[in-house]
Design a protein around this motif. Structure first.
Motif, PDB file in Angstrom:
ATOM      1  N   HIS A 474       1.052  -1.454  -0.253  1.00  0.00           N
ATOM      2  CA  HIS A 474       0.067   0.372  -0.123  1.00  0.00           C
ATOM      3  C   HIS A 474       1.240   1.160  -0.287  1.00  0.00           C
ATOM      4  CE1 HIS A 474      -3.859   2.706   0.762  1.00  0.00           C
ATOM      5  NE2 HIS A 474      -3.085   3.305   2.222  1.00  0.00           N
ATOM      6  N   TYR A 475       2.254   1.456   0.736  1.00  0.00           N
ATOM      7  CA  TYR A 475       3.086   2.102   0.931  1.00  0.00           C
ATOM      8  C   TYR A 475       3.300   2.296  -0.191  1.00  0.00           C
ATOM      9  CZ  TYR A 475       2.124   4.044   5.545  1.00  0.00           C
ATOM     10  OH  TYR A 475       2.288   4.870   7.049  1.00  0.00           O
ATOM     11  N   ILE A 478       1.739   4.341  -2.777  1.00  0.00           N
ATOM     12  CA  ILE A 478       1.622   5.614  -2.927  1.00  0.00           C
ATOM     13  C   ILE A 478       2.845   6.572  -3.348  1.00  0.00           C
ATOM     14  CG2 ILE A 478       1.354   7.540  -0.513  1.00  0.00           C
ATOM     15  CD1 ILE A 478      -0.301   5.805   0.574  1.00  0.00           C
ATOM     16  N   LEU A 559       4.617  11.304   3.903  1.00  0.00           N
ATOM     17  CA  LEU A 559       3.270  10.243   4.168  1.00  0.00           C
ATOM     18  C   LEU A 559       2.833  10.467   5.656  1.00  0.00           C
ATOM     19  CD1 LEU A 559       5.619   7.973   3.272  1.00  0.00           C
ATOM     20  CD2 LEU A 559       3.472   7.498   2.140  1.00  0.00           C
ATOM     21  N   GLU A 562      -1.098   9.778   6.300  1.00  0.00           N
ATOM     22  CA  GLU A 562      -1.376   8.385   6.232  1.00  0.00           C
ATOM     23  C   GLU A 562      -0.394   7.102   7.484  1.00  0.00           C
ATOM     24  OE1 GLU A 562      -2.183   5.231   4.100  1.00  0.00           O
ATOM     25  OE2 GLU A 562      -2.495   7.101   3.536  1.00  0.00           O
ATOM     26  N   LYS A 565      -3.423   7.401   9.865  1.00  0.00           N
ATOM     27  CA  LYS A 565      -4.499   6.562  10.413  1.00  0.00           C
ATOM     28  C   LYS A 565      -3.319   5.161  10.303  1.00  0.00           C
ATOM     29  CE  LYS A 565      -5.982   9.573   6.064  1.00  0.00           C
ATOM     30  NZ  LYS A 565      -6.342   9.579   4.656  1.00  0.00           N
TER      31      LYS A 565
END
Length: 639
Positions: A474-475, A478, A559, A562, A565
């Protein structure tokens, strides 16, 4: 006395072994190893050939039993360790029945010599990768160690040593001071590129020791006793001295040997010791390597294989001392010496002295009548086929020998032409080659790449590695998004005023190629899945390290939301150097640059200019000798 040609009295079973030997020696001469697909292709073909040789050879009963036991032990060691080399080496030894070691080494000289030349020329010309490492070498400072087509500079020098052994063995009694001088010059020349202290020392020792062995017709009692010492001394050094690294003398010796003693100590104390080998547990640091052949055999193939190795060499030393075959003793001693610094001594296609063990075991002159292996069924027919002569190569061999004889007759003229061409090449290089301010090398030459990194710690520990991998992916998505990259570049150009020109040259595509995600080694081995890593690979020589640090900080800053979260905290790491062998931390995917900046350093540049001049000289000399040799052969053919 003129030596018999390999073609003379060549049988089908002999040809099978020769093909097996050629295939495996070519693989090593080309620098291939178990990581190359071509190596496995050649190994499978070689296995088929040696199987034919074994089936077509008549063995005494006791020999057949010995072969069965050795092959079975090798097979289980292979199953446990995953290293096919042990099986190939044992087959090379047991297949020596009815083989002439002199002819085999002459064939090896041609095969390995051609492979060595092709590999080095391919590396120089850029057709194959030319691995390098930047090392600190005492008063010299930082210099580049070239592999010249082989994995490291050490293996490059090992390959030259093997070539020297094959050549000197072929010379036999003709070996003298003149040969020693020229081979020593070659040794020094190889050292200029490999910077292998072990290689230059062992090769020099062999050249001098073999000269003594040739001139010394008969050994005294004290010399015969000394001949029994190298093997136990190497064994004791390998398994006792590593445990002395905590003492001052041991620490100094460890430093002199570039931490080899510490590495051996780690494996002997942290890895399992088994009877018939095992796969190593994951090593916590990539730089902990097993650079001792005796420790490698014990840890990889087990106690039984190591004991057989020691007993076989003890028997070989005693046998050749009694026979007065001093040249073979010199080869054995130097390979044993190499074993305390390199791991290759279990491989019969690099440690050629293992073939002497096969000669000793299966070609011994034994007048006693021992039951032979019964000729029954298919084996009886195969044995008859194996004894048939191979004659179709005879005519071509005679023609080739005549051409070589004519070239040798005019060798002084060829040498003179080569020397003149070499001098002319240096003059051309000095006159026309532009002087560089810094050195760039192809990416394929690198075993490593420098990087800036950060760790991402999760609040909770994941039960499955796949869950952590999903978060890491996921990172990755991004940070490789084009809008994200453009935002990072925009902020970088605003905030990094000192390096605004470097930042201006960056694009989103370049930035995406620099970012790499992976799991640290200790996460894999511990099973605690709460950390992944992001690296910024320093792939562009026009960007300073300071700018790379700024890039990393900008990405981690973007980041931050993110991270909040996902419940992740970020830790910046010190700069690091990543090796290609570190799992997924590889650099082959980098496609945005053809070359990589090594160091803007006058010392490295000057050293490379000298080396390049030497290469020009050698290439010129080689071209001159080839042209003059072709002219001589052409003239003689007409006459």
């Amino acid at each position: 006395m003129k030596q018999n040609s390999i073609i003379d009295s060549l049988t089908i079973k002999g040809l099978s072994y020769y093909i097996f030997f050629i295939l495996m020696l070519t693989a090593k001469g080309l620098g291939l190893d178990s990581g190359d697909k071509l190596y496995y292709v050649l190994s499978l073909a070689a296995l088929a050939c040696i199987a034919c040789k074994l089936c077509m050879t008549e063995y005494r009963f006791i020999e057949a039993v010995a072969i069965g036991m050795l092959v079975l032990i090798a097979f289980f060691a292979y199953i446990n360790s995953g290293r096919l080399g042990i099986v190939l080496s044992v087959l090379a030894i047991v297949g020596m029945k009815d083989m002439d070691i002199g002819k085999l080494f002459r064939l090896g000289l041609v095969t390995f010599g051609a492979s060595f030349i092709v590999t080095v020329l391919g590396a120089i010309s850029g057709f194959i990768p030319n691995p390098l490492v930047v090392h600190e070498k005492g008063a010299i400072g930082e210099v580049i160690r070239w592999g010249m087509g082989y994995s490291t500079g050490n293996i490059f020098h090992v390959s030259y040593f093997i070539l020297v052994v094959l050549l000197v063995y072929h010379m036999d009694a003709r070996y003298g001071l003149k040969n020693l001088f020229w081979l020593m010059m070659g040794n020094i020349l190889v050292f200029v590129f490999s910077l292998s202290y072990t290689g230059v020392a062992v090769t020099s020792f062999y050249l001098l020791l073999n000269l003594y062995a040739i001139k010394r017709k008969r050994l005294s009692l004290s010399e015969r006793v000394l001949c029994q010492l190298p093997l136990p001394l190497c064994f004791l050094f390998s398994f006792i001295v590593p445990f002395l690294v905590k003492y001052p003398l041991g620490q100094k010796l460890d430093s002199l040997l570039q931490a080899r003693l510490s590495f051996s100590s780690y494996y002997l104390t942290n890895q399992p010791i088994t009877l018939l080998g095992t796969r190593m547990k994951e090593v916590p640091y990539s730089w902990v390597i097993m650079d001792n052949g005796y420790v490698y055999i014990l840890m990889t193939f087990g106690v039984i294989v190591l004991l057989l190795f020691i007993l076989a060499y003890m028997s070989a030393v005693i046998t050749y001392t009694r026979r007065g075959e001093h040249g073979k003793l010199a080869i054995i001693f130097c390979f044993l010496l190499y074993g305390i610094m390199e791991q290759f001594i279990s491989n019969a296609f690099m440690n050629l002295s293992l073939l002497f063990i096969g000669e000793m075991l299966f070609n011994a002159q034994n007048p006693r009548k021992i039951m032979r292996l019964q000729k029954i069924g298919i084996f009886s027919g195969l044995i008859k086929i194996g004894e048939k002569k191979v004659l179709f190569l005879k005519k071509k061999s005679v023609r080739r020998e005549k051409v070589v004889e004519k070239i040798v007759h005019r060798r002084k003229w060829i040498w003179l032409s080569a020397g003149m061409a070499g001098v002319l090449s240096i003059f051309v290089y000095i006159s026309f080659e532009p002087k560089a301010d810094y050195i760039t090398v192809p990416l394929t030459a690198l075993n490593y790449i420098d990087a800036q990194g950060a760790l991402f710690h999760t609040e909770d520990v994941y039960e499955q590695k796949s869950d952590l991998n999903n978060l890491m992916e996921h990172y990755r998505q991004i940070t490789t998004d084009e809008n994200f990259c453009n935002k990072v570049l925009s902020e970088l150009k605003k905030n990094d005023g000192n390096n605004v020109d470097e930042a201006a040259d960056l694009t989103a595509g370049k930035l995406k190629s620099m970012v790499e995600f992976s799991l640290p080694q200790y996460v894999h081995s511990s099973g605690i899945y709460n950390v992944f890593r992001m690296r910024i690979l320093e792939t562009d020589c026009d960007i300073s390290e300071e700018t790379y640090v700024s890039i990393l900080k900008e990405i981690t800053g973007e980041l931050q939301s993110e991270n909040e979260k996902a419940g992740i905290s970020t830790e910046l790491l010190i700069p690091e150097r990543i090796w290609k062998s570190e799992g997924t931390d590889r650099i082959e995917h980098i496609v945005y640059k053809d070359s990589y900046f090594v160091k803007k350093d006058g010392n490295i540049v000057r050293t490379e200019q000298i080396r390049t001049a030497i290469i020009w000289m050698l290439m010129g000399a080689m071209t001159g000798s080839i042209i003059s040799g072709a002219c001589v052969a052409g003239v003689n053919r007409k006459t």
